[in-house]
Design a protein around this motif. Sequence first.
Motif, PDB file in Angstrom:
ATOM      1  N   UNK A 162       0.837  -1.183   0.000  1.00 25.09           N
ATOM      2  CA  UNK A 162       0.000   0.000   0.000  1.00 25.09           C
ATOM      3  C   UNK A 162       0.882   1.247   0.000  1.00 25.09           C
ATOM      4  N   UNK A 163       0.408   2.245  -0.676  1.00 23.81           N
ATOM      5  CA  UNK A 163       1.139   3.513  -0.762  1.00 23.81           C
ATOM      6  C   UNK A 163       0.685   4.457   0.354  1.00 23.81           C
ATOM      7  N   UNK A 164       1.573   5.347   0.761  1.00 21.30           N
ATOM      8  CA  UNK A 164       1.263   6.340   1.798  1.00 21.30           C
ATOM      9  C   UNK A 164       0.888   7.658   1.132  1.00 21.30           C
ATOM     10  N   UNK A 165      -0.192   8.262   1.634  1.00 24.63           N
ATOM     11  CA  UNK A 165      -0.670   9.552   1.154  1.00 24.63           C
ATOM     12  C   UNK A 165      -0.790  10.491   2.338  1.00 24.63           C
ATOM     13  N   UNK A 166      -0.613  11.776   2.061  1.00 28.15           N
ATOM     14  CA  UNK A 166      -0.646  12.807   3.089  1.00 28.15           C
ATOM     15  C   UNK A 166      -1.819  13.739   2.818  1.00 28.15           C
ATOM     16  N   UNK A 167      -2.613  14.003   3.850  1.00 25.43           N
ATOM     17  CA  UNK A 167      -3.852  14.763   3.724  1.00 25.43           C
ATOM     18  C   UNK A 167      -3.683  16.102   4.459  1.00 25.43           C
ATOM     19  N   UNK A 168      -3.273  17.113   3.720  1.00 27.71           N
ATOM     20  CA  UNK A 168      -3.069  18.449   4.283  1.00 27.71           C
ATOM     21  C   UNK A 168      -4.407  19.183   4.319  1.00 27.71           C
ATOM     22  N   UNK A 169      -4.620  19.972   5.356  1.00 31.96           N
ATOM     23  CA  UNK A 169      -5.890  20.682   5.543  1.00 31.96           C
ATOM     24  C   UNK A 169      -5.648  22.184   5.510  1.00 31.96           C
ATOM     25  N   UNK A 170      -6.498  22.884   4.759  1.00 31.26           N
ATOM     26  CA  UNK A 170      -6.474  24.347   4.736  1.00 31.26           C
ATOM     27  C   UNK A 170      -7.852  24.839   5.159  1.00 31.26           C
ATOM     28  N   UNK A 171      -7.894  25.622   6.226  1.00 37.19           N
ATOM     29  CA  UNK A 171      -9.159  26.164   6.746  1.00 37.19           C
ATOM     30  C   UNK A 171      -9.000  27.629   7.137  1.00 37.19           C
ATOM     31  N   UNK A 172      -8.165  28.322   6.419  1.00 38.92           N
ATOM     32  CA  UNK A 172      -7.783  29.685   6.792  1.00 38.92           C
ATOM     33  C   UNK A 172      -6.352  29.657   7.302  1.00 38.92           C
ATOM     34  N   UNK A 173      -5.981  28.567   7.900  1.00 39.79           N
ATOM     35  CA  UNK A 173      -4.584  28.272   8.212  1.00 39.79           C
ATOM     36  C   UNK A 173      -4.268  26.946   7.520  1.00 39.79           C
ATOM     37  N   UNK A 174      -3.008  26.596   7.464  1.00 41.64           N
ATOM     38  CA  UNK A 174      -2.600  25.405   6.725  1.00 41.64           C
ATOM     39  C   UNK A 174      -1.997  24.403   7.691  1.00 41.64           C
ATOM     40  N   UNK A 175      -2.544  23.191   7.693  1.00 43.94           N
ATOM     41  CA  UNK A 175      -2.021  22.124   8.542  1.00 43.94           C
ATOM     42  C   UNK A 175      -1.443  21.027   7.658  1.00 43.94           C
ATOM     43  N   UNK A 176      -0.166  20.852   7.742  1.00 44.59           N
ATOM     44  CA  UNK A 176       0.543  19.870   6.939  1.00 44.59           C
ATOM     45  C   UNK A 176       0.486  18.514   7.637  1.00 44.59           C
ATOM     46  N   UNK A 177       0.066  17.501   6.910  1.00 45.30           N
ATOM     47  CA  UNK A 177       0.025  16.132   7.424  1.00 45.30           C
ATOM     48  C   UNK A 177       1.433  15.552   7.320  1.00 45.30           C
ATOM     49  N   UNK A 178       2.042  15.296   8.445  1.00 46.79           N
ATOM     50  CA  UNK A 178       3.402  14.765   8.441  1.00 46.79           C
ATOM     51  C   UNK A 178       3.444  13.250   8.590  1.00 46.79           C
ATOM     52  N   UNK A 179       2.318  12.642   8.974  1.00 44.75           N
ATOM     53  CA  UNK A 179       2.279  11.194   9.195  1.00 44.75           C
ATOM     54  C   UNK A 179       1.771  10.424   7.988  1.00 44.75           C
ATOM     55  N   UNK A 180       0.733  10.934   7.372  1.00 44.63           N
ATOM     56  CA  UNK A 180       0.154  10.254   6.226  1.00 44.63           C
ATOM     57  C   UNK A 180      -0.683   9.050   6.617  1.00 44.63           C
ATOM     58  N   UNK A 181      -1.219   8.415   5.596  1.00 47.01           N
ATOM     59  CA  UNK A 181      -2.103   7.273   5.774  1.00 47.01           C
ATOM     60  C   UNK A 181      -1.879   6.325   4.611  1.00 47.01           C
ATOM     61  N   UNK A 182      -1.776   5.049   4.897  1.00 46.42           N
ATOM     62  CA  UNK A 182      -1.630   4.073   3.823  1.00 46.42           C
ATOM     63  C   UNK A 182      -2.997   3.778   3.230  1.00 46.42           C
ATOM     64  N   UNK A 183      -3.066   3.815   1.909  1.00 45.12           N
ATOM     65  CA  UNK A 183      -4.318   3.559   1.195  1.00 45.12           C
ATOM     66  C   UNK A 183      -4.073   2.464   0.157  1.00 45.12           C
ATOM     67  N   UNK A 184      -5.049   1.585   0.025  1.00 48.31           N
ATOM     68  CA  UNK A 184      -4.917   0.435  -0.875  1.00 48.31           C
ATOM     69  C   UNK A 184      -4.907   0.841  -2.342  1.00 48.31           C
ATOM     70  N   UNK A 185      -5.687   1.877  -2.679  1.00 48.59           N
ATOM     71  CA  UNK A 185      -5.762   2.323  -4.072  1.00 48.59           C
ATOM     72  C   UNK A 185      -6.247   3.767  -4.104  1.00 48.59           C
ATOM     73  N   UNK A 186      -6.345   4.327  -5.303  1.00 48.26           N
ATOM     74  CA  UNK A 186      -6.711   5.739  -5.412  1.00 48.26           C
ATOM     75  C   UNK A 186      -8.163   5.982  -5.005  1.00 48.26           C
ATOM     76  N   UNK A 187      -9.032   5.008  -5.195  1.00 46.75           N
ATOM     77  CA  UNK A 187     -10.417   5.161  -4.717  1.00 46.75           C
ATOM     78  C   UNK A 187     -10.448   5.325  -3.200  1.00 46.75           C
ATOM     79  N   UNK A 188      -9.585   4.611  -2.505  1.00 50.64           N
ATOM     80  CA  UNK A 188      -9.502   4.751  -1.050  1.00 50.64           C
ATOM     81  C   UNK A 188      -8.995   6.143  -0.664  1.00 50.64           C
ATOM     82  N   UNK A 189      -8.084   6.684  -1.452  1.00 51.30           N
ATOM     83  CA  UNK A 189      -7.591   8.049  -1.225  1.00 51.30           C
ATOM     84  C   UNK A 189      -8.745   9.034  -1.338  1.00 51.30           C
ATOM     85  N   UNK A 190      -9.512   8.929  -2.395  1.00 52.66           N
ATOM     86  CA  UNK A 190     -10.653   9.837  -2.600  1.00 52.66           C
ATOM     87  C   UNK A 190     -11.684   9.688  -1.495  1.00 52.66           C
TER      88      UNK A 190
END
Length: 81
Positions: A1-29
């Motif tokens: 599984x590949x690792x993806x990082x989910x950064x959040x912007x809500x007026x400030x920017x929060x960088x995801x430094x840990x990430x999450x393993x996802x089985x495929x791109x549908x799981x990412x979405x």
Amino acid sequence: MARYFFDIHDGSFRLDEDGLECADFDAVRREAKRALPAIAGEILPEDGDHLTLTVRVRNDRHETVYTATLMFNGLIVPSQE
């Protein structure tokens, strides 16, 4: 599984430094779509009627591969009486 990082912007920017393993791109979405309302439920401004949340998904090479945005706009409707 590949690792993806989910950064959040809500007026400030929060960088995801840990990430999450996802089985495929549908799981990412799915994860990006699931994350937005969950975050919105936690941070909706109590003193305002507008919020825009964006999740930016990066792959393990830190390339952006997906973005999703959720907007909240409240409007006070004047009385018709």
